[in-house]
Write an enzyme that holds these catalytic residues in place. Sequence first.
Site, PDB file in Angstrom:
ATOM      1  N   VAL A   1     -22.157 -34.732  41.870  1.00 40.36           N
ATOM      2  CA  VAL A   1     -22.762 -33.750  40.525  1.00 40.36           C
ATOM      3  C   VAL A   1     -23.022 -32.937  40.802  1.00 40.36           C
ATOM      4  O   VAL A   1     -23.615 -32.592  41.791  1.00 40.36           O
ATOM      5  CB  VAL A   1     -24.253 -34.995  41.067  1.00 40.36           C
TER       6      VAL A   1
ATOM      7  N   HIS B   1     -24.078 -37.914  47.285  1.00 39.68           N
ATOM      8  CA  HIS B   1     -24.454 -38.050  46.207  1.00 39.68           C
ATOM      9  C   HIS B   1     -24.441 -36.726  45.636  1.00 39.68           C
ATOM     10  O   HIS B   1     -25.073 -37.066  44.413  1.00 39.68           O
ATOM     11  CB  HIS B   1     -26.138 -39.364  45.834  1.00 39.68           C
TER      12      HIS B   1
ATOM     13  N   ASN C   1     -28.630 -43.995  41.873  1.00 42.68           N
ATOM     14  CA  ASN C   1     -29.691 -43.522  43.324  1.00 42.68           C
ATOM     15  C   ASN C   1     -30.871 -44.373  43.488  1.00 42.68           C
ATOM     16  O   ASN C   1     -31.755 -44.428  43.757  1.00 42.68           O
ATOM     17  CB  ASN C   1     -30.307 -41.485  42.502  1.00 42.68           C
TER      18      ASN C   1
ATOM     19  N   ARG D   1     -25.846 -40.366  53.102  1.00 43.35           N
ATOM     20  CA  ARG D   1     -25.605 -40.650  51.972  1.00 43.35           C
ATOM     21  C   ARG D   1     -26.568 -39.587  50.815  1.00 43.35           C
ATOM     22  O   ARG D   1     -25.571 -39.466  49.697  1.00 43.35           O
ATOM     23  CB  ARG D   1     -26.110 -41.962  51.312  1.00 43.35           C
TER      24      ARG D   1
ATOM     25  N   ASP E   1     -24.994 -28.351  45.631  1.00 39.23           N
ATOM     26  CA  ASP E   1     -25.476 -28.156  45.462  1.00 39.23           C
ATOM     27  C   ASP E   1     -27.308 -28.129  46.109  1.00 39.23           C
ATOM     28  O   ASP E   1     -28.502 -27.395  45.592  1.00 39.23           O
ATOM     29  CB  ASP E   1     -25.581 -27.408  44.566  1.00 39.23           C
TER      30      ASP E   1
ATOM     31  N   HIS F   1     -19.719 -46.695  55.221  1.00 43.37           N
ATOM     32  CA  HIS F   1     -20.679 -47.813  55.538  1.00 43.37           C
ATOM     33  C   HIS F   1     -20.414 -48.768  56.644  1.00 43.37           C
ATOM     34  O   HIS F   1     -20.971 -49.799  56.026  1.00 43.37           O
ATOM     35  CB  HIS F   1     -19.742 -49.001  54.037  1.00 43.37           C
ATOM     36  N   THR F   2     -19.792 -47.904  57.396  1.00 39.40           N
ATOM     37  CA  THR F   2     -19.900 -49.033  58.869  1.00 39.40           C
ATOM     38  C   THR F   2     -21.237 -48.764  59.399  1.00 39.40           C
ATOM     39  O   THR F   2     -21.856 -49.546  61.049  1.00 39.40           O
ATOM     40  CB  THR F   2     -19.074 -48.334  60.121  1.00 39.40           C
TER      41      THR F   2
ATOM     42  N   GLY G   1     -21.275 -30.630  42.476  1.00 38.87           N
ATOM     43  CA  GLY G   1     -20.839 -30.331  43.603  1.00 38.87           C
ATOM     44  C   GLY G   1     -22.314 -30.786  44.964  1.00 38.87           C
ATOM     45  O   GLY G   1     -23.331 -30.392  44.420  1.00 38.87           O
TER      46      GLY G   1
END
Length: 318
Positions: free
Chosen positions: A70, A66, A94, A62, A74, A194-195, A72
């Site tokens: 936002v 995440h 977040n 995740r 980076d 989400h598995t 790319g």
Amino acid sequence: MGMAPRFNFLLHAFLCLALATTSFSLSPKFYDNLCPQALPAIKRIVEAAVHREPRMGASLLRLHFHDCFVNGCDGSLLLDSTSAFETEKNARGNFNSVRGFEVVDQIKAEVDRVCGRPVVSCADILAVAARDSVLALGGPTWKVRLGRRDSTTASRTLADSLLPSASMDLPALINNFKNQGLNKRDLVALSGGHTIGLSQCVIFRNRIYNATNIDPAFAKERRATCPRTGGNTNLAPFDPTPARFDTAYFKNLVKERGLLTSDQALFSGGSTDKLVETYSKNPDAFWVDFGNSMIRMGNIKPLTGKQGQIRVNCRKVN
């Protein structure tokens, strides 16, 4: 006669252009000469962390997602607040929910040790840790493209507006991914992440008390640990096997047992139903698509070449 010089010029121009773009595109071999010990070091720490706590695999996956959505891929999500900007960790999608930062710090310290200096970016660490986490939980592998560099800033505001939310319906989700250059197949395959992992009651409460497209027995089961008020941080698995990267997530959706509104949206009479059915019956199709979509997601606006920096500490700018 007049064509040849012009054609040669065009060919030459095209080759120069091709070189200009390929020299800075990501490559699985980026660290092969720079620091061949880097990837094995990341894998060792991820495996140990996931073995200690299977949920960490989902948390690390995740973080990469995440981060990429936002500005790319980076490493911007890893930066703590400074006087210049507020951390993305405080954004809606977040706050009190992204985790695994200590493991990233541990990986960073170890790769810098084995490489003898900071050559591996925090952004690349997230990309590799995501792959190693999926593999550690029995999922597919893929060749991670590398060579990202780290941002020198972060944006809570952008994170607030760009990260998909658990309450989104299918059109909103499709649009959210489309804005990142990702298509419906990417949306469904990546949601399949989400598995593994768990979600907080505060995120799925609305669905288990108010949704109509939910299996009643499942809703009842979830309400047992997620009351109407209180228990916000109580955890529930997205599917019955949260420590196994399998197709149970999709099998759940077909039975209207998706935990989040945004999960069930993928199988609710819309344009993604067929794909959900395919993945629920065909693990190989899901595995192949998941790997490809992770590569596509990892390609979102990376900083390369002389852009950005290689952070010494993932939490702060050099």
